[in-house]
Design a protein around this motif. Structure first.
Motif, short mmCIF file in Angstrom:
data_model
loop_
_atom_site.label_atom_id
_atom_site.label_comp_id
_atom_site.label_asym_id
_atom_site.label_seq_id
_atom_site.Cartn_x
_atom_site.Cartn_y
_atom_site.Cartn_z
N ILE A 118 1.06 -1.04 -0.05
CA ILE A 118 -0.14 0.13 0.00
C ILE A 118 0.80 1.35 -0.10
O ILE A 118 0.66 2.12 -0.74
N ARG B 177 0.95 4.05 -3.11
CA ARG B 177 0.85 5.20 -2.80
C ARG B 177 1.78 6.34 -3.45
O ARG B 177 1.30 7.39 -4.21
N TRP C 35 -5.60 -9.16 -5.33
CA TRP C 35 -5.05 -8.01 -4.37
C TRP C 35 -4.86 -6.66 -4.86
O TRP C 35 -4.82 -5.75 -4.09
N PRO D 56 -6.80 -4.76 -6.66
CA PRO D 56 -7.96 -3.59 -6.60
C PRO D 56 -7.94 -3.04 -5.19
O PRO D 56 -7.97 -1.82 -4.94
N ILE D 57 -7.44 -3.91 -4.20
CA ILE D 57 -7.53 -3.35 -2.80
C ILE D 57 -6.42 -2.23 -2.54
O ILE D 57 -6.53 -0.94 -2.25
N ARG E 203 -7.39 0.94 -4.51
CA ARG E 203 -8.42 1.90 -3.65
C ARG E 203 -7.85 2.40 -2.34
O ARG E 203 -8.35 3.52 -2.12
N GLN E 204 -6.80 1.66 -1.97
CA GLN E 204 -6.11 2.15 -0.78
C GLN E 204 -5.04 3.18 -1.02
O GLN E 204 -4.70 3.87 -0.13
N SER E 205 -4.60 3.23 -2.10
CA SER E 205 -3.37 4.14 -2.37
C SER E 205 -3.46 5.58 -2.43
O SER E 205 -2.78 6.20 -2.01
N GLY E 206 -4.76 6.10 -2.66
CA GLY E 206 -4.86 7.43 -2.78
C GLY E 206 -4.20 8.24 -3.59
O GLY E 206 -3.57 9.06 -3.58
N ASN E 207 -3.80 7.40 -4.90
CA ASN E 207 -3.21 7.75 -5.90
C ASN E 207 -3.75 7.69 -7.35
O ASN E 207 -4.23 6.53 -7.82
N SER E 208 -4.17 8.59 -7.88
CA SER E 208 -5.02 8.76 -9.10
C SER E 208 -4.18 8.29 -10.30
O SER E 208 -4.76 7.66 -11.35
N GLN F 178 -4.48 4.51 -11.38
CA GLN F 178 -5.74 3.83 -11.63
C GLN F 178 -5.90 3.32 -12.83
O GLN F 178 -5.43 3.74 -13.94
#
Lengths: 450, 301
Positions: B67, B71, B87, B89-90, B93-98, B101
């Protein structure tokens, strides 16, 4: 040119044969053989490389063909709108759960010394197949993702979670809103089907029933470091058990997680959380010391500190054959306010507890687990006196339980569990419980949380 | 207060200048793509491999270290074709990194660049661990690597535009070396054409396709389902009718099932590195194929 050489080779071979017949010199023969062999090898290598080249162009051609095909199918889809209407189907998953339980028949199951939550320990014995979970998730648009988890219990559907989450805001920030399992602690975010044992640990059960839910918003930030540093805060209504009806946020919490690896084989995460809630008439039922039924409620302020730790081991990080997981969590909770037991009175408590559990997969499909729960009832005063002298279920007693489990996991989508627990969570009762459970997951491939 | 402001300013300056000079941060889901990014990016990239050769890429958890890396990554390179569905997708989603994506230039899926084999006709979990887009273990055909390298170098130039010319140059250089090496491997591997093999996990269709190996059986009953004793016996029976020259497995697979076949059928059990780092010789992509071809040839002797 290539063919010419081949022809030359054939001629050489044809000429070579009579030459061998006449010349009895074996070294000469050896030499010719070696030469022919050499020629053959070099041609073979060339043919191979030509073939490879052909193949490479073939692959490129295939790709072109594929993209052409893709264009064709897109065109077909555009031409027939009704068939694409369901192309946006969300991810759906259903969790089937059922159990066989063997335990004492105790109608008023509770955890002694702790004010009851909405969810009493189950007294269902024999076969049961309740609490199927249905979840549905999809991206709402470019910016948001939606998720809902519904639990079907006999005669009711409960909305366990229903939230939206941002899709990649920058700077490590994620926002969540709606109803969700709070990010505090470790186990709290896990749904029951993902628990490592068939029932909840005593700590979470005493604090929240199943887990702390939040109707509100969550902000989470991941620091730009190689070591995971994650900070989060939530504002909302809090669990149903707070029974809150205020303007503003009646439940606030903050949590911090730090985690990383030690080499390829070890991974860990540690965290601390703080939860503050305003509680409005949290009702409970019990009996007084003369075994006469009574009902009461608590209103006031509840503050909880949690510390959690997770450690995982797998040889070279390959959990397929053997792996080990260790989880420990600790809490300290203080509650101050009014407790109404037929008459109003001030209530003050300071209580704590912990659990620790280890799970070891010793071969593919098979896993064993051990868990120990311990709660400390400590201080619980009503009008300055011990509440245990008024309410029997709140007696000064430290609940504890030891649990062992054996799991058989035919695939990552199915789990069968045999569990034995020696439960001493109620004063004066020793209950040996045996649970046989199945958990099956259908539909969309769930992701593996840490 | 003044001092505090100064400190804050200098810290933020440090961060700003640091990030301006820093190499492009690449998170590679599998070691083969990490190795390829190193070939194509050299000093310009800072690559972190999310998994190693001894791990099963299907079964990874979104662990804290991953994670943290997701990030700050500028470019994510994964196989795709649902290999990382358990693994990634999680992590995203948790990375906060656009930037990384799906659909963004910072999200590179290698499998999109090659023709996939074994696309299942029937999608059913009863068939085991199957992937709707086809078999995702695309890395064991050097022609696939060449195709992915071409796509990846363009992507590197897109994400890190200020160094586009350098990426182009490096790709040119790599393509030449790779082409020559591919020719060499193909010449060496001539004796492998048409050789019958048994595989432990169906992770080698692209290798077989490339070298003309014939897969006659798999030790896993269904993809991702551990080999059972009864199925191993069936395979043994089958081998009596339809002999094979060797049984192969990836470095991350358990050694026992293929060892059992080796003992009972008398054919060599061959461990293949499967990806970069899977054996001592497979230090980079060149080493991976050198060693793979050598080990296969060694089993013929």
């Amino acid at each position: 040119m290539f063919q010419h050489k081949l022809a030359a080779c054939a001629v050489a071979m044809a000429l070579g044969a009579p030459a061998i017949a006449t010349a009895n010199d074996s070294t000469e023969m050896e030499k010719i053989r070696a030469e022919i062999q050499q020629m053959r090898e070099s041609y073979e290598a060339r043919i191979q490389s030509l073939e490879a080249k052909l193949k490479e162009t073939g692959v490129v051609a295939d790709r072109a063909e594929e993209s052409a095909q893709r264009a064709e199918t897109t065109a077909a889809k555009v031409a027939t709108p009704p068939s694409s209407a369901n192309a946006f189907n969300p991810e759906m998953a259903l969790i089937l759960q059922g159990a066989y339980r063997d335990q004492k028949n105790i109608e008023n199951r509770h955890i002694t010394g702790f004010l009851p939550t909405a969810e009493a320990p189950t007294n269902t014995r024999g076969f049961s197949a309740d609490a199927s979970e249905f979840s549905i998730a999809a991206n709402v648009d470019t910016w948001l993702r939606g998720y809902a988890n519904l639990v079907f219990v006999d005669g009711a559907v409960e909305v366990e979670e229903a939230f939206f989450q941002t899709l990649g805001l920058d700077y490590g920030i994620t926002l969540k809103g709606g109803r969700f399992r709070s990010g505090i602690g470790y186990q709290n975010e896990l749904h029951p089907h993902a628990w490592d044992f068939a029932d909840n640990n005593l700590m979470y059960h005493a604090l929240f029933g199943e887990g702390a839910l939040q109707d509100g918003v969550q902000i989470k930030w991941v620091a730009p470091t190689d070591l995971l540093v994650e900070l989060g805060a939530e504002f909302g209504r809090g669990s149903e058990l707070n029974n809150a009806n205020y303007n503003g946020a009646s439940s606030m919490n903050a949590f911090a997680h730090v985690g990383g690896d030690f080499g390829a084989s070890h991974a860990w995460r540690a965290g601390i959380s703080f939860l503050h809630s305003k509680v409005d008439k949290r009702t409970f039922e019990g009996t007084d010391v003369n075994d006469v039924a009574l009902a009461g409620d608590f209103s006031g302020r509840s503050r909880t500190w949690l510390a959690d730790f997770v450690y995982k081991w797998a040889p070279n990080g390959n959990a397929q054959h053997r792996n080990f997981k260790l989880v420990g969590e600790y809490f300290h909770r203080e509650e101050n306010g009014n407790l109404n037991v037929d008459t109003e009175g001030t209530y003050q408590s300071a209580q704590s507890g912990w659990y620790v559990q280890g799970l070891y997969q010793f071969m593919p499909r098979w896993r064993v687990g051990l868990r120990y729960d311990q709660l400390y009832r400590d201080k619980a005063n009503w009008n300055g006196n011990d509440i245990g002298t008024v309410v029997k279920e709140l007696a000064d007693y430290d609940p504890r339980r030891a649990t062992a489990a054996l799991e058989f996991n035919p695939s990552e989508f199915s789990r069968f569990r045999l569990q034995y627990a020696h439960d001493q969570s109620m004063q004066g009762i020793k209950d040996d419980q045996i649970t046989l459970q199945y958990i099956l997951s259908l539909g969309a491939h769930g992701a593996h949380r840490f | 207060m003044n001092k505090f402001l100064k400190l804050l300013l200098s810290v933020s300056l440090l961060i700003a200048t640091g990030s301006a000079n820093a190499a492009l941060k690449v998170l590679a889901c599998e070691p083969e793509w990490g190795a390829l990014a190193r070939e194509l990016g050299g000093e310009l990239v800072d690559v972190y491999d999310a998994t190693n050769a001894l791990q099963d890429p299907h079964r990874i958890e979104a662990k804290p270290s991953l994670i943290a890396r997701a990030r700050s990554a500028n470019l994510l390179i994964c196989t795709g074709a649902e290999l990382e569905v358990g693994w990634l997708p999680i992590l995203l989603r948790q990375s906060g990194n656009s930037a990384i994506q799906p659909g963004k230039p910072g999200n590179f899926e290698a499998a999109a660049w090659v023709r996939k084999l074994e696309i299942p006709a029937r999608l059913d979990r009863a068939e085991g661990d199957i992937h709707p887009g086809g078999n995702p273990h695309i890395q064991l055909n050097p022609h696939n690597i060449a195709l992915v390298a071409d796509g990846l170098s363009k992507r590197l130039a897109e994400v890190d535009a200020s160094h586009a010319a350098q990426y182009q140059q490096r790709q040119k250089d790599f393509a030449l070396r790779w082409q020559a090496a591919t020719k060499r491997w193909e010449a060496q591997a001539v004796p492998l054409k048409g050789v019958s093999i048994v595989v432990q996990h169906r992770g080698f269709p692209y290798l077989s396709d490339w070298l003309g190996l014939k897969e006659v059986a798999a030790l896993e009953v269904k993809p991702g389902v551990e080999p059972s004793g009864s199925h191993l016996n069936e395979v043994l029976e089958q081998l009596k009718r339809q002999p094979a020259r060797m049984v192969i497995r990836a470095a991350y697979n358990s050694e026992r099932p293929s060892q059992w076949i080796h003992e009972h059928a008398g054919i060599p059990a061959v461990m293949l590195p499967f990806t970069v780092g899977g054996s001592e010789q497979a230090k980079d992509l060149f080493g991976l194929f050198d060693d793979t071809v050598n080990r296969l040839l060694g089993a013929l002797k």
